[in-house]
Design an enzyme around this catalytic site. Structure first.
Site, PDB file in Angstrom:
ATOM      1  CG  ASP A 291      12.599  -2.122  13.193  1.00 58.57           C
ATOM      2  OD1 ASP A 291      13.503  -1.711  13.921  1.00 58.57           O
ATOM      3  OD2 ASP A 291      11.443  -1.633  13.225  1.00 58.57           O
ATOM      4  CB  ILE A 292       7.543  -4.038  14.173  1.00 60.64           C
ATOM      5  CG1 ILE A 292       6.121  -4.500  13.962  1.00 60.64           C
ATOM      6  CG2 ILE A 292       7.589  -2.759  14.981  1.00 60.64           C
ATOM      7  CD1 ILE A 292       5.431  -4.928  15.251  1.00 60.64           C
TER       8      ILE A 292
ATOM      9  CG  ASN B 299      19.373   4.684  17.540  1.00 58.57           C
ATOM     10  OD1 ASN B 299      20.217   5.337  16.937  1.00 58.57           O
ATOM     11  ND2 ASN B 299      18.253   4.284  16.974  1.00 58.57           N
TER      12      ASN B 299
ATOM     13  N   GLY C 161      17.879   8.349  20.261  1.00 58.34           N
ATOM     14  CA  GLY C 161      16.763   7.694  19.583  1.00 58.34           C
ATOM     15  C   GLY C 161      16.450   6.302  20.078  1.00 58.34           C
ATOM     16  CD  GLN C 162      18.717   2.077  24.061  1.00 56.42           C
ATOM     17  OE1 GLN C 162      19.579   2.833  24.513  1.00 56.42           O
ATOM     18  NE2 GLN C 162      18.692   0.787  24.326  1.00 56.42           N
TER      19      GLN C 162
ATOM     20  CG  HIS D 150      17.784  -2.487  19.447  1.00 55.42           C
ATOM     21  ND1 HIS D 150      17.470  -2.103  20.736  1.00 55.42           N
ATOM     22  CD2 HIS D 150      17.452  -1.443  18.653  1.00 55.42           C
ATOM     23  CE1 HIS D 150      16.955  -0.899  20.720  1.00 55.42           C
ATOM     24  NE2 HIS D 150      16.948  -0.464  19.465  1.00 55.42           N
TER      25      HIS D 150
ATOM     26  CG  HIS E 244      18.449  -0.196  14.205  1.00 56.72           C
ATOM     27  ND1 HIS E 244      17.089  -0.160  13.997  1.00 56.72           N
ATOM     28  CD2 HIS E 244      18.653   0.331  15.436  1.00 56.72           C
ATOM     29  CE1 HIS E 244      16.487   0.379  15.059  1.00 56.72           C
ATOM     30  NE2 HIS E 244      17.416   0.689  15.944  1.00 56.72           N
TER      31      HIS E 244
HETATM   32  P1  DGP Z   1      15.417   2.112  18.698  1.00 52.44           P
HETATM   33  O1  DGP Z   1      14.632   3.341  18.342  1.00 52.44           O
HETATM   34  O2  DGP Z   1      16.870   2.192  18.235  1.00 52.44           O
HETATM   35  O3  DGP Z   1      15.305   1.756  20.155  1.00 52.44           O
HETATM   36  O4  DGP Z   1      14.778   0.931  17.861  1.00 52.44           O
HETATM   37  C1  DGP Z   1      13.749   0.141  18.323  1.00 52.44           C
HETATM   38  C2  DGP Z   1      13.183  -0.566  17.132  1.00 52.44           C
HETATM   39  O5  DGP Z   1      12.444  -1.674  17.590  1.00 52.44           O
HETATM   40  C3  DGP Z   1      12.230   0.272  16.297  1.00 52.44           C
HETATM   41  O6  DGP Z   1      12.786   0.456  15.002  1.00 52.44           O
HETATM   42  C4  DGP Z   1      10.952  -0.538  16.224  1.00 52.44           C
HETATM   43  C5  DGP Z   1      11.360  -1.892  16.716  1.00 52.44           C
HETATM   44  N1  DGP Z   1      10.369  -2.596  17.484  1.00 52.44           N
HETATM   45  C6  DGP Z   1       9.762  -2.150  18.618  1.00 52.44           C
HETATM   46  N2  DGP Z   1       8.912  -3.086  19.073  1.00 52.44           N
HETATM   47  C7  DGP Z   1       9.003  -4.144  18.233  1.00 52.44           C
HETATM   48  C8  DGP Z   1       8.372  -5.409  18.196  1.00 52.44           C
HETATM   49  O7  DGP Z   1       7.547  -5.783  19.028  1.00 52.44           O
HETATM   50  N3  DGP Z   1       8.707  -6.235  17.156  1.00 52.44           N
HETATM   51  C9  DGP Z   1       9.627  -5.869  16.227  1.00 52.44           C
HETATM   52  N4  DGP Z   1       9.888  -6.756  15.246  1.00 52.44           N
HETATM   53  N5  DGP Z   1      10.245  -4.681  16.234  1.00 52.44           N
HETATM   54  C10 DGP Z   1       9.937  -3.828  17.234  1.00 52.44           C
END
Ligand code: DGP
Length: 112
Positions: free
Chosen positions: A30-31, A85, A91-92, A98, A100
């Site tokens: 996760d980024i 989420n 919180g999505q 996805h 986590h």
């Molecule tokens: P959620 O809030 O449950 O929809 O989680 C989305 C997650 O995705 C959040 O923790 C940040 C991650 N994320 C968003 N864009 C990117 C990306 O371009 N690369 C990566 N590695 N993670 C990302």
């Protein structure tokens, strides 16, 4: 889906720190990590959220959980939290399913 950032990661069009790939799923860091270990397990197929899964997606749903298990195993995690989420109020923020995988610290319950 062409505008979906996670579809672009699946297609290799934008970079990600991939830790696991299966025929059904891709897992990457996760980024915006919320724990020392924080990975996202996504299906290769674009499905917006858990609520959009169809009965015919049973194998895909199982494949996501097994991929999450394998990421945790590979990373040496014995205790970890899986979070999915579903919908903006939960919180999505990215509308491609996805899971986590969070680990490497303790987690409170109930969640915030
Ligand atoms: P959620 O809030 O449950 O929809 O989680 C989305 C997650 O995705 C959040 O923790 C940040 C991650 N994320 C968003 N864009 C990117 C990306 O371009 N690369 C990566 N590695 N993670 C990302």
């Amino acid at each position: 889906m062409s505008s979906c950032i996670f579809c672009k990661i699946v297609a290799g069009q934008i970079p990600a720190a991939v830790v696991l790939e299966t025929s059904d799923a891709v897992a990457f860091r996760d980024i915006n990590a919320q724990a020392p270990h924080h990975y996202l397990v996504i299906p290769r197929k674009h499905v917006e959220a858990i609520k959009d899964l169809e009965d015919a997606d049973q194998a895909l749903a199982g494949a996501l959980l097994l991929a999450a298990r394998d990421v945790a195993r590979q990373q040496g995690l014995d205790s970890y939290r899986l979070v999915v989420n579903t919908g903006p109020d939960a919180g999505q923020t990215v509308f491609h399913i996805h899971v986590h995988v969070l680990g490497g610290r303790g987690f409170a319950w109930p969640p915030g």
